[in-house]
Design a protein around this motif. Structure first.
Motif, mmCIF file in Angstrom:
data_model
loop_
_atom_site.group_PDB
_atom_site.id
_atom_site.type_symbol
_atom_site.label_atom_id
_atom_site.label_comp_id
_atom_site.label_asym_id
_atom_site.label_seq_id
_atom_site.Cartn_x
_atom_site.Cartn_y
_atom_site.Cartn_z
ATOM 1 N N GLY A 28 0.816 -1.229 0.000
ATOM 2 C CA GLY A 28 0.000 0.000 0.000
ATOM 3 C C GLY A 28 0.838 1.263 0.000
ATOM 4 N N ILE A 29 0.116 2.367 0.009
ATOM 5 C CA ILE A 29 0.750 3.676 0.126
ATOM 6 C C ILE A 29 0.613 4.080 1.590
ATOM 7 C CG2 ILE A 29 0.791 6.042 -0.755
ATOM 8 C CD1 ILE A 29 0.976 3.992 -2.994
ATOM 9 N N GLU B 292 4.402 -0.190 -1.014
ATOM 10 C CA GLU B 292 4.828 0.192 -2.355
ATOM 11 C C GLU B 292 5.457 1.572 -2.328
ATOM 12 O OE1 GLU B 292 1.691 0.407 -5.253
ATOM 13 O OE2 GLU B 292 3.084 0.243 -6.935
ATOM 14 N N ARG B 293 4.895 2.409 -1.477
ATOM 15 C CA ARG B 293 5.380 3.796 -1.425
ATOM 16 C C ARG B 293 5.091 4.320 -0.036
ATOM 17 N NH1 ARG B 293 7.279 8.608 -2.126
ATOM 18 N NH2 ARG B 293 6.651 10.045 -3.793
ATOM 19 N N PHE C 216 5.635 7.958 2.469
ATOM 20 C CA PHE C 216 6.067 9.361 2.454
ATOM 21 C C PHE C 216 5.856 9.982 3.816
ATOM 22 C CE2 PHE C 216 1.870 11.362 2.274
ATOM 23 C CZ PHE C 216 1.081 10.328 1.779
ATOM 24 N N TYR C 217 6.608 11.033 4.060
ATOM 25 C CA TYR C 217 6.468 11.768 5.326
ATOM 26 C C TYR C 217 5.612 12.989 5.084
ATOM 27 C CZ TYR C 217 10.376 8.896 6.810
ATOM 28 O OH TYR C 217 11.178 7.835 7.117
ATOM 29 N N TRP D 106 5.369 15.300 7.629
ATOM 30 C CA TRP D 106 5.947 16.278 8.546
ATOM 31 C C TRP D 106 4.907 16.850 9.490
ATOM 32 C CZ3 TRP D 106 10.737 15.073 7.684
ATOM 33 C CH2 TRP D 106 11.127 14.719 6.381
ATOM 34 N N ARG E 208 -1.368 16.101 9.352
ATOM 35 C CA ARG E 208 -1.333 15.886 7.903
ATOM 36 C C ARG E 208 -1.460 14.403 7.544
ATOM 37 N NH1 ARG E 208 3.843 19.621 6.486
ATOM 38 N NH2 ARG E 208 2.954 21.672 6.951
ATOM 39 N N GLU F 183 -5.005 13.883 7.453
ATOM 40 C CA GLU F 183 -5.566 14.430 6.218
ATOM 41 C C GLU F 183 -5.294 13.514 5.036
ATOM 42 O OE1 GLU F 183 -5.373 18.629 4.993
ATOM 43 O OE2 GLU F 183 -4.443 18.960 6.966
ATOM 44 N N ALA F 184 -4.031 13.055 4.939
ATOM 45 C CA ALA F 184 -3.661 12.218 3.801
ATOM 46 C C ALA F 184 -4.485 10.942 3.782
ATOM 47 C CB ALA F 184 -2.170 11.889 3.868
ATOM 48 N N HIS G 202 -8.270 11.695 2.944
ATOM 49 C CA HIS G 202 -8.534 11.967 1.535
ATOM 50 C C HIS G 202 -8.194 10.795 0.634
ATOM 51 C CE1 HIS G 202 -8.541 16.213 2.953
ATOM 52 N NE2 HIS G 202 -9.496 16.287 2.050
ATOM 53 N N GLY G 203 -7.602 9.744 1.211
ATOM 54 C CA GLY G 203 -7.285 8.568 0.412
ATOM 55 C C GLY G 203 -5.955 8.655 -0.309
ATOM 56 N N LEU G 204 -5.182 9.732 -0.012
ATOM 57 C CA LEU G 204 -3.860 9.831 -0.640
ATOM 58 C C LEU G 204 -2.982 8.680 -0.152
ATOM 59 C CD1 LEU G 204 -1.943 11.562 -2.405
ATOM 60 C CD2 LEU G 204 -1.224 12.707 -0.295
ATOM 61 N N GLU H 36 -3.018 4.981 2.018
ATOM 62 C CA GLU H 36 -3.944 3.892 2.350
ATOM 63 C C GLU H 36 -3.811 3.473 3.806
ATOM 64 O OE1 GLU H 36 -2.540 1.545 -0.791
ATOM 65 O OE2 GLU H 36 -3.790 2.550 -2.277
#
Lengths: 274, 488
Positions: free
Chosen positions: A125-126, A157-158, A160-161, A163, A167, A170-171, A174-176, A178
């Motif tokens: 997942g992300i 798979e990916r 990200f931070y 920070w 957030r 939020e991510a 919004h489904g950015l 998973e």
């Protein structure tokens, strides 16, 4: 009363030539609530009789840097950077959240995801971490993955931070992402302010309790200032205004804690970093 | 259905319809125009925004900072832009054409290929790394969706692309409010124009209604009265309605004339029939009457009777003579064999009439313009003139005026006798020339004057007319100079 009187004398004596007290803040709290922070800063100025500055940066790491270099006097940061820099940073006090100076790391997924049961289900997942210097937002989930003989890099798979814990929420909302690892205290506090945002996330797992992100003193803070700040923090729940600020922070108050409170984080740190 | 409506309704209705149609056409034209403008605005705004976002995300993409990229591209969808100019979806793809971040991450998942997720994204133009600087471009991916592509460049090399998808707003979404406003304004205009239309409708319809109402009255009322109630027509050369009015006015005149002619003919027929009847009766009475009078005369010549018988016979004699006089009066036999009419004959009549009028205080204006003897039998002419003159004097009454004109013109003698006395009603006029007519001034005469005059004129193949209004009653006689007297 006597305390306040002493405080006023200190104001009179120290106000003129002392430099401001600089406090570094990290996203262990909802540091984007500017109006709240401003009233808290004024409260501290009034109680301490000195100018107080709040410093915020993009990441935990930058605040930790400022603290180690003595460019802030105090910092409110995560237990993870504290245990890594115990030699330079001194525990001052820890907030009391729901009756104890402890908090948890939450694993959250979008509310639409009703399948995921734990971190392992999110394979491929992300995933959103809050900060590489955060216990709840990176260290703990990474440690969980290590115990399963994998790592974030391999498992997802990916990644990200963001920070910031807010957030991450939020991510995920919004489904950015998973899935995301977030400070439970921040999630609970945000749920009071913006329930529609946290409502779009689902808590999959709550970790064991860790020591709450502490307020630490840096080498730049002299003993008198440390004492003054400590006393103001500890006595916040004694005044009406202080209680209002604590209420806004979703905290019960501050208390002095022992370094042993962070032993569990020390263990995770050793497991992951070494 | 519309045909059955009055012009009073039809005209304002038509005006409203014209206004409505005009407003709708203009509105649709204008809205259509600005709707077509949306495409241009969308494109313009999309390309500017695309360039800004491409620049904004370049540093973060280089750092592989997904959050910052996402935070940047979602800002246009958060900020309150004009809805039509707000991108529907903003997606950043990396150099391998996989999604770096999208404002709709549930559709364009990170690392997915847009063309696999959304078939409309399949035909994206690939930037070629052939040294030329990629430019911001666009394409329509379906009939309502515009895709703007902005290259993300770092130091001149392409590291990704910002894709902005715009959806053309539905016409009603965009202009629903405007249409409502137009409807309101139209309603206001109609509200203002309806009274004007109503007034114009009335203006057009009023003369038509007037004519229509008059036409409905034809047959039940005398055409002359209808003609009077029709306002004098405007000068010729007006519009159709005016011409209609003029013609209608003329038609009513002709109708009146026709009716009057018909009346005259009916009266003439009746009088002729009456004449034949009375003549027949008179002849039938005259024969036994003559016998009876002869028998009476013979009896008297034979010698006296006793006084009682004498009284009876005398009574019979008077009665029979009275019958003979009446029958003689009814049986008008114009004595056409008399000497030609000379001016002296007419002067004699004047003398006789004046002797009668002087005592009554009636002013007589006698004007005879006959200077020569005319080929007309004098006795019947004198009788007619006398009758008419005496009737006029009678009708004029105390202090009245009588005007008599006798003129000779080519082929005819014209006599006109007028008085300013009581005027003759239309009802009386119908039976005026009949014997014992209620219209004739029967104060003293036998009630046969006009009857006799009429019969005489008829026998002389002339015409007698009467015209009476409140100011004057005039009898006119026209006798053709055809009946030569023949005698001396």
């Amino acid at each position: 009363m006597v305390f306040l009187f002493v405080g006023l004398i200190i104001v009179g004596n120290l106000h003129a030539d002392e430099r401001p007290i600089r406090i570094g803040l990290t996203p262990v709290i909802l540091e984007d609530q500017l109006r709240f922070l401003e009233s808290w800063r004024r409260y501290l100025e009034q109680e301490l009789g000195r100018e107080v500055q709040f410093l915020r940066r993009n990441s935990y790491g930058e605040i930790v840097d400022l603290a180690l270099r003595g460019q802030v006097d105090f910092a409110w940061l995560c237990g993870f950077p504290y245990v890594r820099n115990e030699g330079a940073l001194d525990l001052l006090a820890a907030p009391v959240f729901k009756g104890a100076p402890r908090y948890q790391s939450y694993l959250i997924v979008p509310a639409s995801d009703t399948e995921t049961r734990d971190l392992m289900d999110l394979e491929g997942g992300i995933f959103a971490f809050s900060d590489p210097n955060s216990n709840s937002g990176w260290l703990y989930p990474e440690a969980v993955l290590r115990r399963h003989a994998t790592s974030a890099e391999r498992h997802f798979e990916r990644t990200f931070y963001t920070w910031g814990h807010r957030r991450v929420i939020e991510a995920v909302a919004h489904g950015l992402a998973e899935g995301g690892a977030v400070d439970g205290y921040v999630w609970e506090t945000l749920a009071r302010v913006e329930p529609e945002l946290t409502g779009r996330t689902r808590i999959v797992n709550r970790s064991d309790a860790f020591g709450f992100p502490p307020v630490v003193a840096t080498p730049a803070a002299d003993p008198a200032t440390r004492q003054a700040v400590l006393e103001v923090l500890l006595s916040m729940d004694e005044s009406e205004r202080g209680r209002q600020l604590l209420e806004a922070l979703n905290l019960d108050g501050f208390q002095q804690v022992e370094p042993e409170l962070y032993d569990s984080i020390r263990r995770l740190s050793r497991e992951v970093v070494q | 259905m519309l045909e059955a409506l009055s012009y009073r309704v039809k005209v304002p209705l038509n005006i409203s319809l014209v206004i409505l149609t005009t407003v709708v056409i203009i509105t649709l034209t204008l809205l259509g125009y600005s709707y077509r403008q949306i495409d241009r605005e969308m494109l313009h705004s999309g390309e500017s925004l695309g360039r800004v976002l491409a620049k904004g995300v370049s540093a973060a993409m280089l750092r592989d900072d997904l959050w910052s990229v996402w935070d940047t591209i979602r800002s246009p969808t958060d900020v309150a832009l004009d809805e039509a100019l707000r991108p529907d979806v903003v997606t950043v793809i990396d150099g391998t054409e996989r999604v770096f971040a999208s404002t709709v991450p549930t559709r364009f998942r990170v690392l997915s290929r847009p063309s696999e997720v959304d078939a409309r994204y399949a035909g994206l133009p690939a930037w070629r790394d052939d040294g030329t600087q990629p430019e911001t471009t666009h394409l329509w991916i379906d009939s309502d969706s515009l895709l703007v592509l902005a290259p993300v460049l770092v130091d001149g090399s392409l590291i990704g692309t910002v894709l902005l998808e715009y959806r053309r707003p539905a016409f009603l979404d965009r202009f629903g409010g405007a249409l409502g406003q137009v409807a309101l304004i139209t309603a206001l205009i109609l509200l203002l124009m309806l009274p004007v239309g109503w007034w114009m409708g009335l203006r057009v319809a009023r003369p038509l209604q007037e004519l229509a109402a008059l036409m409905d009255r034809i047959g039940s009322e005398h055409p002359n009265r209808l003609r009077e109630s029709l306002e004098p027509a405007a000068p010729a050369g007006g519009d159709e309605i005016n011409r209609l009015r003029v013609h209608f006015h003329q038609m009513l005149g002709q109708l009146a004339e026709k009716e009057s002619l018909e009346g005259q003919m009916v009266r003439a027929d009746r009088l002729a029939a009456l004449g034949r009847l009375t003549a027949g009766i008179a002849h039938e009475i005259n024969n036994p009457l003559g016998g009876m009078l002869n028998a009476l005369s013979n009896h008297r010549r034979r010698g006296a009777s006793d006084p009682a018988t004498e009284r009876t016979l005398s009574l019979l004699d008077r009665g029979l003579n009275q019958i003979r006089d009446i029958v003689a009066a009814l049986l008008v036999e114009a004595r056409l064999q008399s000497h030609d009419l000379s001016p002296e004959d007419l002067a004699d009549v004047e003398t006789l009439v004046r002797s009668d009028t002087s005592s009554r205080g009636v002013m007589v204006d006698w004007a005879v313009e006959v200077r020569r003897t005319l080929p007309l039998p004098s006795t019947p002419v004198r009788q007619v003139l006398m009758n008419l003159a005496l009737n006029a004097v009678e009708a004029a009454g105390e202090g009245g005026r009588v005007r008599i004109r006798v003129t000779a013109e080519a082929g005819a003698l014209l006599v006109s006798v007028c008085n300013d006395g009581r005027h003759i009603s239309a009802q009386q006029m119908e039976q005026l020339f009949e014997p014992f007519s209620p219209g004739e001034a029967s104060g003293e005469g036998t009630g046969l004057g006009l009857w006799v005059s009429y019969q005489i004129v008829q026998q002389m193949e002339g015409q007698i007319d009467v015209r009476s209004d409140v100011t004057e009653t005039c009898f006119t006689v026209r006798l053709p100079l055809r009946f030569g007297g023949g005698g001396t």
